[in-house]
Design an enzyme around this catalytic site. Structure first.
Site, PDB file in Angstrom:
ATOM      1  N   HIS A  28       8.145  -1.742  -7.598  1.00 24.83           N
ATOM      2  CA  HIS A  28       7.002  -1.145  -6.900  1.00 24.83           C
ATOM      3  C   HIS A  28       7.526  -0.158  -5.849  1.00 24.83           C
ATOM      4  CE1 HIS A  28       3.527  -0.785  -4.234  1.00 24.83           C
ATOM      5  NE2 HIS A  28       2.781  -1.234  -5.226  1.00 24.83           N
ATOM      6  N   CYS A  45      -9.353   1.054   0.660  1.00 21.84           N
ATOM      7  CA  CYS A  45      -9.031   0.583   2.005  1.00 21.84           C
ATOM      8  C   CYS A  45      -8.853   1.790   2.928  1.00 21.84           C
ATOM      9  CB  CYS A  45      -7.728  -0.213   1.953  1.00 21.84           C
ATOM     10  SG  CYS A  45      -6.372   0.782   1.307  1.00 21.84           S
ATOM     11  N   CYS A  56      -1.122  -6.704   4.244  1.00 17.61           N
ATOM     12  CA  CYS A  56      -1.970  -5.809   5.052  1.00 17.61           C
ATOM     13  C   CYS A  56      -3.384  -6.378   5.174  1.00 17.61           C
ATOM     14  CB  CYS A  56      -1.997  -4.409   4.456  1.00 17.61           C
ATOM     15  SG  CYS A  56      -3.086  -4.242   3.046  1.00 17.61           S
ATOM     16  N   SER A 101      -1.508  -1.593 -10.178  1.00 20.31           N
ATOM     17  CA  SER A 101      -1.868  -1.794  -8.764  1.00 20.31           C
ATOM     18  C   SER A 101      -1.610  -3.254  -8.385  1.00 20.31           C
ATOM     19  CB  SER A 101      -3.343  -1.443  -8.550  1.00 20.31           C
ATOM     20  OG  SER A 101      -3.813  -2.017  -7.351  1.00 20.31           O
ATOM     21  N   SER A 102      -0.659  -3.456  -7.482  1.00 17.24           N
ATOM     22  CA  SER A 102      -0.273  -4.816  -7.089  1.00 17.24           C
ATOM     23  C   SER A 102      -1.441  -5.570  -6.467  1.00 17.24           C
ATOM     24  CB  SER A 102       0.900  -4.729  -6.113  1.00 17.24           C
ATOM     25  OG  SER A 102       1.117  -5.952  -5.476  1.00 17.24           O
ATOM     26  N   ASN A 103      -2.165  -4.929  -5.544  1.00 16.68           N
ATOM     27  CA  ASN A 103      -3.236  -5.664  -4.866  1.00 16.68           C
ATOM     28  C   ASN A 103      -4.346  -6.020  -5.848  1.00 16.68           C
ATOM     29  OD1 ASN A 103      -5.869  -3.959  -4.155  1.00 16.68           O
ATOM     30  ND2 ASN A 103      -4.146  -2.552  -4.198  1.00 16.68           N
ATOM     31  N   GLU A 123       6.610   0.683  -2.898  1.00 10.06           N
ATOM     32  CA  GLU A 123       6.740   0.215  -1.512  1.00 10.06           C
ATOM     33  C   GLU A 123       7.987  -0.650  -1.326  1.00 10.06           C
ATOM     34  OE1 GLU A 123       3.378  -1.981   0.133  1.00 10.06           O
ATOM     35  OE2 GLU A 123       4.811  -3.001   1.442  1.00 10.06           O
ATOM     36  N   CYS A 140       1.044   4.632   4.591  1.00 11.45           N
ATOM     37  CA  CYS A 140       0.074   3.813   5.319  1.00 11.45           C
ATOM     38  C   CYS A 140       0.757   3.122   6.497  1.00 11.45           C
ATOM     39  CB  CYS A 140      -0.500   2.759   4.377  1.00 11.45           C
ATOM     40  SG  CYS A 140      -1.634   1.638   5.218  1.00 11.45           S
TER      41      CYS A 140
HETATM   42  S1  SF4 Z   1      -0.912  -1.138   2.714  1.00 14.11           S
HETATM   43 FE1  SF4 Z   1      -2.956  -2.031   2.554  1.00 14.11          FE
HETATM   44  S2  SF4 Z   1      -4.258  -0.708   3.869  1.00 14.11           S
HETATM   45 FE2  SF4 Z   1      -2.358   0.423   3.395  1.00 14.11          FE
HETATM   46  S3  SF4 Z   1      -2.804   1.640   1.571  1.00 14.11           S
HETATM   47 FE3  SF4 Z   1      -1.855  -0.274   0.869  1.00 14.11          FE
HETATM   48  S4  SF4 Z   1      -3.606  -1.648   0.430  1.00 14.11           S
HETATM   49 FE4  SF4 Z   1      -4.365   0.039   1.729  1.00 14.11          FE
END
Ligand code: SF4
Length: 397
Positions: free
Chosen positions: A171, A51, A279, A309-311, A173, A143
């Site tokens: 996590h 991303c 996001c 990796s969460s996403n 974040e 980010c």
């Molecule tokens: S918040 Fe979203 S755009 Fe930002 S680094 Fe993580 S996955 Fe990528």
């Protein structure tokens, strides 16, 4: 946050990913995301992989290496959740203060000659303060999409609201968001999924005691001295940027309904606020998997990315039971008839035999926001190999 870096348009260039380019992936992008090789139809989602925030963070690490020759360059922790990318940076001379690549005891040796990079996930307030005390040069790759929930939590604290986070308590974040709330004297509660959200809602409705709620959640999921009777009177929601969007929407609706059940519809606006902070990249990649499954046949989906990796994990969940999804780390996960993958329901890495159907097969592919194109390209090649089909990949893949 280093605002000069954030506004620098060098990082807007999508080809910052140059070092991880794949000829096969570029060919797929140019062909509209579909290639037929023998009995296999390869179909890629319309949006996948690195991303903007990851491209930017990777570019900033490279710039730090270039701009500070002769100085020790440290990452506070993994720059993103992909072992290959972190190993590449380690090979380039970047050292790690925490996480699986860490140099034990290194934190105590930090001084003004050191450069420390904050990962894209952000960092806990106490870690940033420790860096400031050590006098190091800080490069902040946080980010901007992560800054958004941070701003909202500050507003919640100022307005006397408890922050409820849909996220994973360990996590980076979410840990950073919790730390920010606590540093401002506020309170937080983290729920990972619908089940935990239902415990919270039952407590709001008075059907589950506050002690039972806290006993069921991880100790780190609630702020210090969290008193459910007091701190659930006014709640505002945010979410980790990389959660499953449909789950976040459901959890917000559940909490709102519980507040309405307790306070009544007319008073709920005084005690409940929400902000969906998924996001754009996470949303686009999840939507693209749904679009892929709706636009043509799909016998199975291969999702490539780090297990932590969460996403990426959530990309594996998007399709539900509509088709089998296999979350793999890279090409080494596929060995002919056997695929090694992370089971989303248990979190365990398992091996599945006979995963690739015989005859004509349509295989969908996607990759997490921290997965380089090169890895996805190698996985596609390995799948074709497993199907007994020559890849004929373009040069450079
Ligand atoms: S918040 Fe979203 S755009 Fe930002 S680094 Fe993580 S996955 Fe990528």
């Amino acid at each position: 946050m280093d605002d000069d870096r954030q506004s620098d348009d060098r990082y807007e260039d999508p080809f910052q990913r140059y070092s991880y380019r794949s000829g096969l992936i570029e060919a797929l992008r140019e062909s509209g995301g579909e290639l037929v090789r023998g009995r296999v139809t390869v179909r890629t989602a319309r949006s996948f992989g690195f991303c903007w925030g990851v491209d930017r963070a990777v570019a900033m690490v490279r710039d730090a290496l270039r701009d500070h020759p002769g100085r020790r360059i440290w990452l506070l922790d993994q720059i993103i959740h992909n072992p290959r990318v972190n190993a590449d940076f380690k090979a380039m001379g970047v050292r790690f203060l925490d996480g699986p690549f860490a140099d034990p005891g290194a934190v105590a040796t930090l001084g003004p000659d050191d450069v420390v990079i904050i990962p894209a996930f952000s960092a806990k307030v106490e870690d940033v303060e420790r860096l400031e005390r050590a006098g190091v040069t800080v490069v902040d790759t946080t980010c901007p999409w992560v800054v958004r929930p941070h701003r909202r939590t500050i507003k919640y604290v100022e307005d006397g609201f408890t922050t409820v986070i849909h996220g994973l308590v360990h996590h980076e974040e979410t840990a950073a968001s919790c730390s920010l709330v606590a540093s401002r004297g506020g309170h937080f509660l983290v729920v990972a999924d619908r089940e935990q959200a239902e415990w919270l809602c039952a407590t709001i409705r008075g059907e589950l005691s506050g002690a039972d709620l806290l006993g069921r959640l991880a100790p780190e999921a609630a702020s210090r001295d969290f008193d459910p009777a007091q701190h659930l009177r006014r709640v505002g929601t945010i979410n980790q940027t990389t959660m499953l969007a449909s789950e976040t929407r459901a959890i917000e609706a559940m909490i709102r309904a519980a507040i309405v059940a307790r306070d009544g519809e007319s008073d709920a606006h005084e005690s409940f606020r929400e902000l969906n902070t998924i996001c754009r990249a996470t949303q686009d990649n999840q939507d693209a998997v749904l679009a892929l499954s709706e636009s043509g046949p799909l016998d199975l989906l291969v999702v490539v990315g780090g297990y932590d990796s969460s996403n990426t994990r959530n990309l594996t969940r998007v399709g539900g039971d509509a088709f089998p999804s296999f979350h793999v780390l890279g090409p080494e996960a596929i060995d002919g008839d056997v695929i090694r993958h992370r089971d989303p329901s248990t979190g365990q890495v398992v091996e599945t035999r006979g995963w690739l159907p015989s005859g004509d097969v349509a295989v969908g592919f996607t990759a997490g926001a921290s997965t380089p194109d090169t890895l996805l390209g190698q996985v596609i090649e390995r799948v074709l190999e497993a199907a007994g089909v020559p890849c004929a990949a373009p040069a450079g893949s």
